[in-house]
Design a protein around this motif. Structure first.
Motif, PDB file in Angstrom:
ATOM      1  N   VAL A  23       0.861  -1.182   0.000  1.00 13.82           N
ATOM      2  CA  VAL A  23       0.000   0.000   0.000  1.00 13.82           C
ATOM      3  C   VAL A  23       0.893   1.226   0.000  1.00 13.82           C
ATOM      4  CG1 VAL A  23      -1.729   1.304   1.317  1.00 13.82           C
ATOM      5  CG2 VAL A  23      -1.824  -1.194   1.269  1.00 13.82           C
ATOM      6  N   VAL A  24       0.614   2.158  -0.905  1.00 14.70           N
ATOM      7  CA  VAL A  24       1.320   3.443  -0.887  1.00 14.70           C
ATOM      8  C   VAL A  24       0.530   4.355   0.036  1.00 14.70           C
ATOM      9  CG1 VAL A  24       2.039   5.459  -2.219  1.00 14.70           C
ATOM     10  CG2 VAL A  24       2.327   3.156  -3.167  1.00 14.70           C
ATOM     11  N   LEU A  25       1.232   4.895   1.020  1.00 16.51           N
ATOM     12  CA  LEU A  25       0.625   5.765   2.018  1.00 16.51           C
ATOM     13  C   LEU A  25       1.172   7.174   1.861  1.00 16.51           C
ATOM     14  CD1 LEU A  25      -0.947   6.161   4.788  1.00 16.51           C
ATOM     15  CD2 LEU A  25       1.292   5.783   5.838  1.00 16.51           C
ATOM     16  N   GLN A  26       0.287   8.146   1.955  1.00 14.73           N
ATOM     17  CA  GLN A  26       0.703   9.544   1.896  1.00 14.73           C
ATOM     18  C   GLN A  26       0.291  10.232   3.189  1.00 14.73           C
ATOM     19  OE1 GLN A  26      -0.110  11.890  -1.697  1.00 14.73           O
ATOM     20  NE2 GLN A  26      -0.999  13.448  -0.352  1.00 14.73           N
ATOM     21  N   LEU A  27       1.255  10.894   3.829  1.00 20.17           N
ATOM     22  CA  LEU A  27       0.989  11.724   4.998  1.00 20.17           C
ATOM     23  C   LEU A  27       1.257  13.164   4.608  1.00 20.17           C
ATOM     24  CD1 LEU A  27       2.786   9.700   7.840  1.00 20.17           C
ATOM     25  CD2 LEU A  27       0.386   9.601   7.159  1.00 20.17           C
ATOM     26  N   GLY A  28       0.401  14.061   5.032  1.00 19.62           N
ATOM     27  CA  GLY A  28       0.586  15.478   4.753  1.00 19.62           C
ATOM     28  C   GLY A  28      -0.191  15.917   3.537  1.00 19.62           C
ATOM     29  N   ALA A  29      -0.653  17.186   3.598  1.00 19.65           N
ATOM     30  CA  ALA A  29      -1.467  17.723   2.513  1.00 19.65           C
ATOM     31  C   ALA A  29      -0.724  18.768   1.698  1.00 19.65           C
ATOM     32  CB  ALA A  29      -2.753  18.331   3.086  1.00 19.65           C
ATOM     33  N   LYS A  30       0.355  19.308   2.244  1.00 19.97           N
ATOM     34  CA  LYS A  30       1.093  20.372   1.562  1.00 19.97           C
ATOM     35  C   LYS A  30       2.392  19.815   0.995  1.00 19.97           C
ATOM     36  CE  LYS A  30      -0.513  23.343   5.252  1.00 19.97           C
ATOM     37  NZ  LYS A  30      -0.042  23.930   6.492  1.00 19.97           N
ATOM     38  N   SER A  31       2.885  20.453  -0.040  1.00 15.82           N
ATOM     39  CA  SER A  31       4.117  19.965  -0.671  1.00 15.82           C
ATOM     40  C   SER A  31       5.305  19.982   0.289  1.00 15.82           C
ATOM     41  CB  SER A  31       4.439  20.776  -1.925  1.00 15.82           C
ATOM     42  OG  SER A  31       4.650  22.137  -1.584  1.00 15.82           O
ATOM     43  N   ASP A  32       5.311  20.910   1.259  1.00 19.97           N
ATOM     44  CA  ASP A  32       6.444  20.971   2.185  1.00 19.97           C
ATOM     45  C   ASP A  32       6.294  20.024   3.383  1.00 19.97           C
ATOM     46  OD1 ASP A  32       4.358  22.580   3.141  1.00 19.97           O
ATOM     47  OD2 ASP A  32       5.730  23.879   4.248  1.00 19.97           O
ATOM     48  N   THR A  33       5.152  19.316   3.502  1.00 18.24           N
ATOM     49  CA  THR A  33       4.967  18.353   4.595  1.00 18.24           C
ATOM     50  C   THR A  33       4.704  16.932   4.086  1.00 18.24           C
ATOM     51  OG1 THR A  33       2.583  18.772   4.730  1.00 18.24           O
ATOM     52  CG2 THR A  33       4.027  20.129   6.123  1.00 18.24           C
ATOM     53  N   LEU A  34       4.618  16.789   2.798  1.00 15.95           N
ATOM     54  CA  LEU A  34       4.253  15.515   2.186  1.00 15.95           C
ATOM     55  C   LEU A  34       5.330  14.446   2.360  1.00 15.95           C
ATOM     56  CD1 LEU A  34       2.126  14.117   0.274  1.00 15.95           C
ATOM     57  CD2 LEU A  34       3.628  14.791  -1.588  1.00 15.95           C
ATOM     58  N   ARG A  35       4.897  13.254   2.765  1.00 17.89           N
ATOM     59  CA  ARG A  35       5.771  12.081   2.847  1.00 17.89           C
ATOM     60  C   ARG A  35       4.993  10.901   2.282  1.00 17.89           C
ATOM     61  NH1 ARG A  35      10.279  12.919   6.109  1.00 17.89           N
ATOM     62  NH2 ARG A  35      10.846  10.825   6.677  1.00 17.89           N
ATOM     63  N   LYS A  36       5.676  10.099   1.469  1.00 15.12           N
ATOM     64  CA  LYS A  36       5.051   8.889   0.926  1.00 15.12           C
ATOM     65  C   LYS A  36       5.840   7.675   1.383  1.00 15.12           C
ATOM     66  CE  LYS A  36       2.668  10.591  -3.134  1.00 15.12           C
ATOM     67  NZ  LYS A  36       2.424  10.401  -4.569  1.00 15.12           N
ATOM     68  N   PHE A  37       5.080   6.615   1.667  1.00 12.45           N
ATOM     69  CA  PHE A  37       5.661   5.378   2.157  1.00 12.45           C
ATOM     70  C   PHE A  37       5.132   4.198   1.359  1.00 12.45           C
ATOM     71  CE2 PHE A  37       5.107   8.362   5.614  1.00 12.45           C
ATOM     72  CZ  PHE A  37       6.319   8.333   6.274  1.00 12.45           C
ATOM     73  N   SER A  38       5.916   3.145   1.334  1.00 15.35           N
ATOM     74  CA  SER A  38       5.443   1.863   0.837  1.00 15.35           C
ATOM     75  C   SER A  38       5.293   0.967   2.062  1.00 15.35           C
ATOM     76  CB  SER A  38       6.448   1.248  -0.141  1.00 15.35           C
ATOM     77  OG  SER A  38       6.015  -0.046  -0.498  1.00 15.35           O
ATOM     78  N   VAL A  39       4.063   0.548   2.310  1.00 11.66           N
ATOM     79  CA  VAL A  39       3.774  -0.282   3.476  1.00 11.66           C
ATOM     80  C   VAL A  39       3.444  -1.686   2.980  1.00 11.66           C
ATOM     81  CG1 VAL A  39       2.321  -0.543   5.526  1.00 11.66           C
ATOM     82  CG2 VAL A  39       2.856   1.749   4.664  1.00 11.66           C
ATOM     83  N   THR A  40       4.191  -2.661   3.471  1.00  9.40           N
ATOM     84  CA  THR A  40       3.960  -4.058   3.101  1.00  9.40           C
ATOM     85  C   THR A  40       3.229  -4.746   4.246  1.00  9.40           C
ATOM     86  OG1 THR A  40       5.975  -4.081   1.777  1.00  9.40           O
ATOM     87  CG2 THR A  40       5.051  -6.217   2.370  1.00  9.40           C
ATOM     88  N   LEU A  41       2.184  -5.480   3.870  1.00 12.36           N
ATOM     89  CA  LEU A  41       1.389  -6.197   4.861  1.00 12.36           C
ATOM     90  C   LEU A  41       1.364  -7.681   4.531  1.00 12.36           C
ATOM     91  CD1 LEU A  41      -0.339  -3.381   3.975  1.00 12.36           C
ATOM     92  CD2 LEU A  41      -1.457  -4.023   6.090  1.00 12.36           C
ATOM     93  N   ALA A  42       1.149  -8.483   5.561  1.00 15.47           N
ATOM     94  CA  ALA A  42       0.982  -9.924   5.397  1.00 15.47           C
ATOM     95  C   ALA A  42      -0.165 -10.364   6.303  1.00 15.47           C
ATOM     96  CB  ALA A  42       2.262 -10.662   5.768  1.00 15.47           C
ATOM     97  N   ARG A  43      -0.764 -11.481   5.959  1.00 12.60           N
ATOM     98  CA  ARG A  43      -1.853 -12.017   6.777  1.00 12.60           C
ATOM     99  C   ARG A  43      -1.261 -12.677   8.026  1.00 12.60           C
ATOM    100  NH1 ARG A  43      -7.170 -11.127   5.506  1.00 12.60           N
ATOM    101  NH2 ARG A  43      -7.439 -10.947   3.305  1.00 12.60           N
ATOM    102  N   GLU A  44      -1.840 -12.307   9.162  1.00 14.26           N
ATOM    103  CA  GLU A  44      -1.466 -12.920  10.435  1.00 14.26           C
ATOM    104  C   GLU A  44      -2.756 -13.110  11.211  1.00 14.26           C
ATOM    105  OE1 GLU A  44       0.782 -11.109  14.143  1.00 14.26           O
ATOM    106  OE2 GLU A  44       2.215 -11.584  12.552  1.00 14.26           O
ATOM    107  N   ASP A  45      -3.028 -14.311  11.624  1.00 12.55           N
ATOM    108  CA  ASP A  45      -4.275 -14.629  12.331  1.00 12.55           C
ATOM    109  C   ASP A  45      -5.503 -14.211  11.530  1.00 12.55           C
ATOM    110  OD1 ASP A  45      -2.762 -15.625  14.499  1.00 12.55           O
ATOM    111  OD2 ASP A  45      -2.637 -13.624  15.389  1.00 12.55           O
ATOM    112  N   GLY A  46      -5.402 -14.311  10.200  1.00  9.90           N
ATOM    113  CA  GLY A  46      -6.534 -14.028   9.328  1.00  9.90           C
ATOM    114  C   GLY A  46      -6.765 -12.563   9.011  1.00  9.90           C
ATOM    115  N   VAL A  47      -5.910 -11.662   9.494  1.00 10.25           N
ATOM    116  CA  VAL A  47      -6.071 -10.235   9.209  1.00 10.25           C
ATOM    117  C   VAL A  47      -4.778  -9.670   8.642  1.00 10.25           C
ATOM    118  CG1 VAL A  47      -7.854  -9.851  10.968  1.00 10.25           C
ATOM    119  CG2 VAL A  47      -5.473  -9.560  11.571  1.00 10.25           C
TER     120      VAL A  47
END
Length: 181
Positions: A144-168
């Protein structure tokens, strides 16, 4: 005489119109039987559907969004989510990642930055602007690509990797893609 008694006994016995096992079949009893069976089928289907809906886990992007909203709110409230809210963080983050972060924290090098935001501190508008793109599945994991911040000077993007654990879906790793300039 015996024949007369049998006839009178039959006439004096009341007929239960709801008795579906009765040998007397009328259109009303057949209709009643159909209604009872139909109602039972609908009831069973509704119960099964509600069980499936209750057991359906969140989509990966919903997990990321919910986690970051909670995590940033906790930081803004002056809490340390890894130590103060162990039960809550374990709803979103894999056990292996929690162990890895705690191990790094106890090491001589420690952590130079917060693992989840890849910074030493958070920016105020991050809490109000958490945007998770649609998950991209791949081999038992999801990204999942995650974006934090609404302004160009506060914007950060992340790549978040998830896996199933206990069905979630649970967060397994976080990588910084871009940071504010």
């Amino acid at each position: 005489m015996e024949n007369v008694l049998n006839t009178s006994e039959r006439q004096s016995k009341p007929v239960d119109i709801y008795d579906l096992s009765s040998s007397m079949k009328t259109p009303f009893t057949r209709l009643r039987k159909i209604q009872v069976v139909s109602f039972s089928i609908v009831l069973v289907l509704l119960i099964c559907w509600s069980q499936v809906m209750a057991a359906t886990p969140q989509a990966a992007e919903q997990t990321v969004s919910a986690f970051y909203k909670w995590y940033l709110h906790s930081l803004a409230a002056g809490r340390e989510p890894l130590s103060d809210d162990r039960a809550e963080i374990s709803k979103y983050v894999s056990n292996s990642l929690i162990r890895e972060i705690r191990k790094r924290m106890r090491s001589d090098e420690g952590l130079d930055e917060d693992y989840f935001i890849k910074a030493q501190d958070y920016l105020d508008d991050w809490e109000r602007s958490v945007v998770a793109d649609k998950a991209i599945p791949g081999g038992g994991t999801a990204s999942v690509v995650l974006q934090l911040g609404a302004k160009s000077d506060t914007l950060r993007k992340f790549s978040v990797t998830l896996a199933r654990e206990d069905g979630v879906w649970k967060i397994q790793s976080v990588q910084l893609l871009t940071a504010a300039r």
